[in-house]
Motif scaffolding. Structure first.
Motif, mmCIF file in Angstrom:
data_model
loop_
_atom_site.group_PDB
_atom_site.id
_atom_site.type_symbol
_atom_site.label_atom_id
_atom_site.label_comp_id
_atom_site.label_asym_id
_atom_site.label_seq_id
_atom_site.Cartn_x
_atom_site.Cartn_y
_atom_site.Cartn_z
ATOM 1 N N ARG A 1 1.366 6.476 -7.103
ATOM 2 C CA ARG A 1 0.171 7.063 -7.721
ATOM 3 C C ARG A 1 0.212 8.582 -7.777
ATOM 4 N NH1 ARG A 1 -3.996 8.820 -4.102
ATOM 5 N NH2 ARG A 1 -3.418 8.379 -1.968
ATOM 6 N N GLY A 2 1.034 9.211 -6.961
ATOM 7 C CA GLY A 2 1.121 10.673 -6.974
ATOM 8 C C GLY A 2 -0.187 11.312 -6.574
ATOM 9 N N ASP A 3 -0.686 12.242 -7.421
ATOM 10 C CA ASP A 3 -1.931 12.951 -7.133
ATOM 11 C C ASP A 3 -3.170 12.209 -7.618
ATOM 12 O OD1 ASP A 3 -0.658 15.027 -5.880
ATOM 13 O OD2 ASP A 3 -0.558 16.290 -7.660
ATOM 14 N N SER B 1 -6.102 9.321 -7.928
ATOM 15 C CA SER B 1 -6.797 8.471 -6.971
ATOM 16 C C SER B 1 -6.275 7.048 -7.118
ATOM 17 C CB SER B 1 -8.310 8.508 -7.221
ATOM 18 O OG SER B 1 -8.623 7.846 -8.435
ATOM 19 N N VAL B 2 -6.451 6.253 -6.074
ATOM 20 C CA VAL B 2 -5.980 4.871 -6.105
ATOM 21 C C VAL B 2 -6.662 4.123 -7.251
ATOM 22 C CG1 VAL B 2 -5.923 2.681 -4.844
ATOM 23 C CG2 VAL B 2 -5.418 4.802 -3.655
ATOM 24 N N GLY B 3 -7.982 4.299 -7.381
ATOM 25 C CA GLY B 3 -8.723 3.610 -8.434
ATOM 26 C C GLY B 3 -8.257 3.994 -9.823
ATOM 27 N N ALA B 4 -8.060 5.282 -10.053
ATOM 28 C CA ALA B 4 -7.622 5.744 -11.373
ATOM 29 C C ALA B 4 -6.232 5.199 -11.694
ATOM 30 C CB ALA B 4 -7.619 7.270 -11.425
ATOM 31 N N TYR B 5 -5.355 5.195 -10.699
ATOM 32 C CA TYR B 5 -3.994 4.694 -10.921
ATOM 33 C C TYR B 5 -4.015 3.200 -11.253
ATOM 34 C CZ TYR B 5 0.847 3.411 -10.149
ATOM 35 O OH TYR B 5 2.117 2.912 -10.314
ATOM 36 N N ARG C 1 0.833 -1.202 0.000
ATOM 37 C CA ARG C 1 0.000 0.000 0.000
ATOM 38 C C ARG C 1 0.868 1.254 0.000
ATOM 39 N NH1 ARG C 1 -5.438 1.875 0.270
ATOM 40 N NH2 ARG C 1 -5.100 4.092 -0.046
ATOM 41 N N ALA C 2 1.943 1.233 0.755
ATOM 42 C CA ALA C 2 2.851 2.380 0.778
ATOM 43 C C ALA C 2 3.453 2.610 -0.605
ATOM 44 C CB ALA C 2 3.951 2.156 1.811
ATOM 45 N N ARG C 3 3.842 1.520 -1.274
ATOM 46 C CA ARG C 3 4.394 1.641 -2.628
ATOM 47 C C ARG C 3 3.343 2.183 -3.589
ATOM 48 N NH1 ARG C 3 6.582 -3.258 -6.438
ATOM 49 N NH2 ARG C 3 6.812 -1.985 -8.307
#
Length: 140
Positions: A41-43, A45-49, A34-36
């Motif tokens: 992912r930067g700015d 969202s998690v889903g978009a990344y 999760r940290a990685r």
């Protein structure tokens, strides 16, 4: 229990124009994973990344919310700093208390200071709206 495969493309769509989406997918990650993920992912969202990494250019675009502001983080930071350094809320509270008790002397000097404070509050409001991607005066 049967081991069946789901074909989400065959989910019956309701009779309305609103599309029905398949149920969300859950994924467990270790703290390190999760940290990685958060670092990479930067700015985004998690889903978009995840969609971008999984599907690349074939990822279906998502709808953007109409009211989502385009934030100017630097301007918001400056504004928050200015508000933090000013004693605006305390001073306004003292003025309101003086008005309610009738102890506020209304001299030309006091009136000028109040008008100046109103201008400053109006300028801060305009700066905040610009930083949030909104136009002052209620126009998008």
């Amino acid at each position: 229990m049967t081991n069946s495969r789901h074909n989400f493309n065959e989910i019956a769509k309701p009779e309305t124009d609103k599309p029905k989406y398949p149920p969300p997918f859950s994924l467990r990650l270790t703290y390190e994973e999760r940290a990685r993920l958060d670092a990479e992912r930067g700015d985004k969202s998690v889903g978009a990344y995840i969609r971008e990494r999984l599907f690349g250019n074939d990822a279906a675009p998502r709808k953007k919310r109409g009211n989502s502001p385009n934030l100017d983080k630097e301007a918001l930071g400056r504004l928050a700093g200015a508000l933090g350094q000013s004693r605006l809320s305390s001073n306004l509270n003292q003025l309101a208390k003086a008005v309610n008790t009738g102890s506020l002397p209304v001299t030309p000097e006091t009136e000028a200071e109040l008008q100046g404070a109103c201008r400053e509050v109006s300028e801060m409001r305009a700066a905040l709206l610009v930083a949030l991607g909104k136009a002052p005066g209620g126009r998008p």
